[in-house]
Enzyme design. Structure first.
Site, PDB file in Angstrom:
ATOM      1  N   ASN A  79     -27.706 -19.754 -97.067  1.00  0.00           N
ATOM      2  CA  ASN A  79     -28.013 -19.190 -98.374  1.00  0.00           C
ATOM      3  C   ASN A  79     -26.837 -18.485 -99.026  1.00  0.00           C
ATOM      4  O   ASN A  79     -26.866 -18.201-100.221  1.00  0.00           O
ATOM      5  CB  ASN A  79     -29.235 -18.282 -98.283  1.00  0.00           C
ATOM      6  CG  ASN A  79     -30.466 -19.131 -98.138  1.00  0.00           C
ATOM      7  OD1 ASN A  79     -30.766 -19.916 -99.019  1.00  0.00           O
ATOM      8  ND2 ASN A  79     -31.133 -19.028 -97.001  1.00  0.00           N
ATOM      9  N   GLU A 129     -34.772 -22.903 -92.985  1.00  0.00           N
ATOM     10  CA  GLU A 129     -33.325 -22.666 -92.972  1.00  0.00           C
ATOM     11  C   GLU A 129     -32.927 -21.818 -91.771  1.00  0.00           C
ATOM     12  O   GLU A 129     -33.324 -20.662 -91.636  1.00  0.00           O
ATOM     13  CB  GLU A 129     -32.907 -22.003 -94.286  1.00  0.00           C
ATOM     14  CG  GLU A 129     -32.969 -22.994 -95.436  1.00  0.00           C
ATOM     15  CD  GLU A 129     -32.792 -22.368 -96.802  1.00  0.00           C
ATOM     16  OE1 GLU A 129     -32.602 -23.139 -97.752  1.00  0.00           O
ATOM     17  OE2 GLU A 129     -32.845 -21.136 -96.919  1.00  0.00           O
ATOM     18  N   THR A 188     -33.656 -30.932-100.296  1.00  0.00           N
ATOM     19  CA  THR A 188     -32.526 -30.121-100.794  1.00  0.00           C
ATOM     20  C   THR A 188     -31.791 -29.547 -99.574  1.00  0.00           C
ATOM     21  O   THR A 188     -30.938 -30.244 -99.023  1.00  0.00           O
ATOM     22  CB  THR A 188     -32.984 -29.007-101.764  1.00  0.00           C
ATOM     23  OG1 THR A 188     -33.973 -28.215-101.140  1.00  0.00           O
ATOM     24  CG2 THR A 188     -33.527 -29.591-103.049  1.00  0.00           C
ATOM     25  N   SER A 191     -22.294 -23.848-103.171  1.00  0.00           N
ATOM     26  CA  SER A 191     -20.881 -24.251-103.161  1.00  0.00           C
ATOM     27  C   SER A 191     -20.731 -25.686-102.692  1.00  0.00           C
ATOM     28  O   SER A 191     -21.690 -26.329-102.312  1.00  0.00           O
ATOM     29  CB  SER A 191     -20.077 -23.307-102.296  1.00  0.00           C
ATOM     30  OG  SER A 191     -20.651 -23.237-101.013  1.00  0.00           O
ATOM     31  N   THR A 234     -46.787 -25.224-102.036  1.00  0.00           N
ATOM     32  CA  THR A 234     -45.440 -25.077-101.483  1.00  0.00           C
ATOM     33  C   THR A 234     -44.402 -25.573-102.465  1.00  0.00           C
ATOM     34  O   THR A 234     -44.705 -25.879-103.597  1.00  0.00           O
ATOM     35  CB  THR A 234     -45.278 -25.881-100.198  1.00  0.00           C
ATOM     36  OG1 THR A 234     -43.993 -25.603 -99.670  1.00  0.00           O
ATOM     37  CG2 THR A 234     -45.389 -27.367-100.458  1.00  0.00           C
ATOM     38  N   LYS A 287     -41.322 -31.156 -98.994  1.00  0.00           N
ATOM     39  CA  LYS A 287     -39.935 -30.697 -98.890  1.00  0.00           C
ATOM     40  C   LYS A 287     -39.923 -29.183 -99.000  1.00  0.00           C
ATOM     41  O   LYS A 287     -40.832 -28.581 -99.576  1.00  0.00           O
ATOM     42  CB  LYS A 287     -39.048 -31.332 -99.959  1.00  0.00           C
ATOM     43  CG  LYS A 287     -39.331 -30.925-101.382  1.00  0.00           C
ATOM     44  CD  LYS A 287     -38.704 -29.624-101.829  1.00  0.00           C
ATOM     45  CE  LYS A 287     -37.213 -29.613-101.600  1.00  0.00           C
ATOM     46  NZ  LYS A 287     -36.676 -28.272-101.984  1.00  0.00           N
TER      47      LYS A 287
END
EC number: 2.3.1.35
Lengths: 413, 413
Positions: free
Chosen positions: A408, A284, A160, A413, A197, A186
């Protein structure tokens, strides 16, 4: 921005006898990306899994638990897994459960098995209805592309916000037989697994009875996915699955006393740690890979509690991002970890090889330049010594950067 | 970036009879800024305080606790408070304690009182030695500037990463007597008070016995500073102090049954809430002021636990920053708040007036545009309805922005 992320060659991911993988582009959330994965298992495989402890667990988690319970109570074994990205099918109520069941039925028809022999998994946005028609429409294509040597594609198909596909493979020799272990994972945000996870699947051609595989799965999860955090957000969809096909020429492992069990348990745990650490390396916005080691605790639980207090502190994480040895923030986090009777005047703190805090205060010979030198490294170990006992915990985490906020703030979007 | 921060006129901060304030520039960390505050109290004032629960509490917190305990056991009353910014005097061990005692002694000499009648407070960087000589050298200047009408200057003198001075004043009429309440606070990051906030001082000219004022202080803290969070980091230095000079023409309040107690308790609590909310409005990088209300809980504790899980989630906070109604992240946080037997299928969720989640799933008539409309506002209330009982908790928090990361990656430089 991944931190020391290893180069993963698709050719180094060994196929596992008894497992084939296929994928498709189902347009679940965004067009033209691999977002659907199927795994087909030969008859005779044993499957074990641990799932999120989030009370708002996703519909596919509920259905997978039901189907695994059915197997345990004498039903036919698991023969297929289906994973979609782009939509978590969480916070979707009764309709979400119906959608998850529908996906299992559609795949079961293709596979010629019962719906209860299929385990569904989803990851993506929460609180939006699963586009079950688009997903189902793409299942035949995914099923048709099945092949044993597609683990890298499989890792790509479950991404993702991940920037890298996460996969690893190991081979272990037991007696004269070579046993294969291959896994994928992932996850990059909403990562603070609690039993498992976001998503990880490991397969081996060794064979285990269900209770032995269950023990092994818990053992591996507790030492891998349950030791990482990115942002402290335990996902609604966390799932960690081990598939044991039993197709290697090795006797079925029926006991935790079997020497082969020990060897494979440790190899699978090491593989799971690698897959878990890949998530942190690709966290991230991560610019640092941090190992937090708390030792000399009275209990494992208190060591973990302190490690997570440090690992979740936005102030500690931004200091790492800045490469700023603002190490008082670590002491502060230790102090609010809510450990009863913690004697802060006993605590030592090390940053890699640099002794920063001695008995609760700044070490007299600590030099800011030394702290600065370590903070600039991409991989750093923080070691906290409590001197209360002999327990020790290690967790792995990342820093908090501008890019974490950007990712985040923009994810939908 | 402060969110709807009110204009505070120095003229609207009423002096409190029996309290004078003075400040100086002591060059503690940075040159040419107000970084030292002294408060002088007339004889006869009663002082109560609550402090951080962080085990790594700062040296001044330890010393203030000792000195207040000395008063309670029959010692002479508190006559002066001293506050420095730029250095927290935390993680500084025995030397830090000696420094805090030294500061008290130096101020006591100026004031003609004993060192035990002085309470020290510090805020700033942790793990660095307090520059006690520079601080002490500036004490005479601070002491010399004392005046009753300097509350705004006092608020400025305790700022660190605060962008605005935080102060408020109230007047309450009891019988024919006008009672004055004036307070200041500071804090913008490392904010998740647990018994108190970074620093806040409220003074009134009403008079209370020690046990009554102690009850009032706890009452006010539990409903104000203990209901805010910016980043979940409970500071080493949190202190909330109420000073009651007793100089108004009102009988000493000796009982919690006294009607004047109820009036003043509620007025002081409202003032403390205002000061606490000012901290959230000026939170590091804040662009949103968020009220989290969890109701229908079995206990207050579980309502607070859920509210804090939401308020600490980096994913929820970045969604608020993005004005993105990615509300599944709120459900996810509720789900991992570790509430035993939480029935997620009963839960409703509202964003201001918009009903988003009904019985654990997306409300059938919820429209994304409606969520979007609310998310764009600078002040938003999230209401979670658990339907488990009658308990209710409210906390106030901010979003997580790029600027939070910038501020905390740069704070020491």
């Amino acid at each position: 921005m991944a931190v020391n992320f290893p180069l993963i060659c698709p050719e180094q991911l060994y196929p596992v006898a008894g497992v084939t993988l296929g994928w498709a582009k189902a347009n679940i959330r965004k067009p033209n990306r691999k977002d659907l994965l199927v795994l087909a298992l030969d008859e005779g495989a044993t499957v074990s899994a641990v799932f999120t402890t989030n009370r708002f667990c996703a519909a596919p988690v509920i259905v997978s638990r039901e189907h695994l319970a059915h197997v345990r109570s004498g039903g036919m074994g698991v023969r297929a897994l289906v994973v979609n990205t782009g939509n978590a099918n969480a916070g979707t109520g009764e309709e979400g459960l119906a959608h998850a069941h529908e996906v299992c039925s559609r795949l079961a028809q293709l596979a010629g098995v019962t719906a209860q022999q299929v385990l569904p998994f989803s990851t993506g946005v929460i609180l939006e209805p699963l586009p079950v028609e688009r997903l189902s429409a793409a299942l035949p294509a995914a099923w048709a592309t099945r092949a044993p040597a597609q683990w890298f594609d499989a890792a790509e198909a479950i991404m993702t916000t991940d920037t890298r596909a996460k996969a690893a493979s190991r081979r272990v020799v037991i007696g004269t037989e070579q046993i294969t272990l291959t896994g994928i994972s992932k996850g990059a945000g909403m990562i603070r697994p609690n039993m498992a996870t976001m998503l990880s699947f490991i397969a081996t051609d060794a064979g285990f009875t269900q209770p032995v595989l269950d023990s092994l799965t818990k053992h591996a999860a507790d030492r891998s996915f349950n030791c990482i955090t990115v942002d402290g957000d335990t996902s609604t969809n966390d799932s960690f699955v081990i598939i044991a096909t039993g197709q290697a020429d090795l006797p079925l492992i029926t006991s935790m006393e079997d020497p082969a069990y020990i060897v494979l348990r440790d190899a699978i745990t090491e593989l799971a740690q690698t897959l878990a650490q890949l998530i942190v390396r690709d966290a991230e916005g991560a610019t640092k890979f941090i190992t937090l080691q708390v030792e000399g605790g009275a209990t494992l639980a208190e060591c973990r509690q302190i490690a997570y207090a440090i690992g979740h502190s936005p102030l500690v994480k931004t200091a790492f991002f800045a490469s700023d040895p603002n190490l008082g923030r670590i002491l502060c986090a230790i102090g609010y970890a809510e450990i009863a009777n913690l004697e802060v005047n006993q605590i030592d703190l090390y940053l890699d090889d640099v002794w920063v805090v001695k008995e609760g205060g700044r070490h007299p010979s600590y030099l800011e330049e030394e702290g600065q030198r370590v903070m600039q490294k991409p991989e750093i170990t923080v070691r906290v010594v409590l001197k209360r006992g002999h327990a020790k915990a290690v967790i792995w985490t990342s820093d908090l950067s501008h890019e974490y906020v950007s990712i985040n703030a923009d994810y939908r979007s």
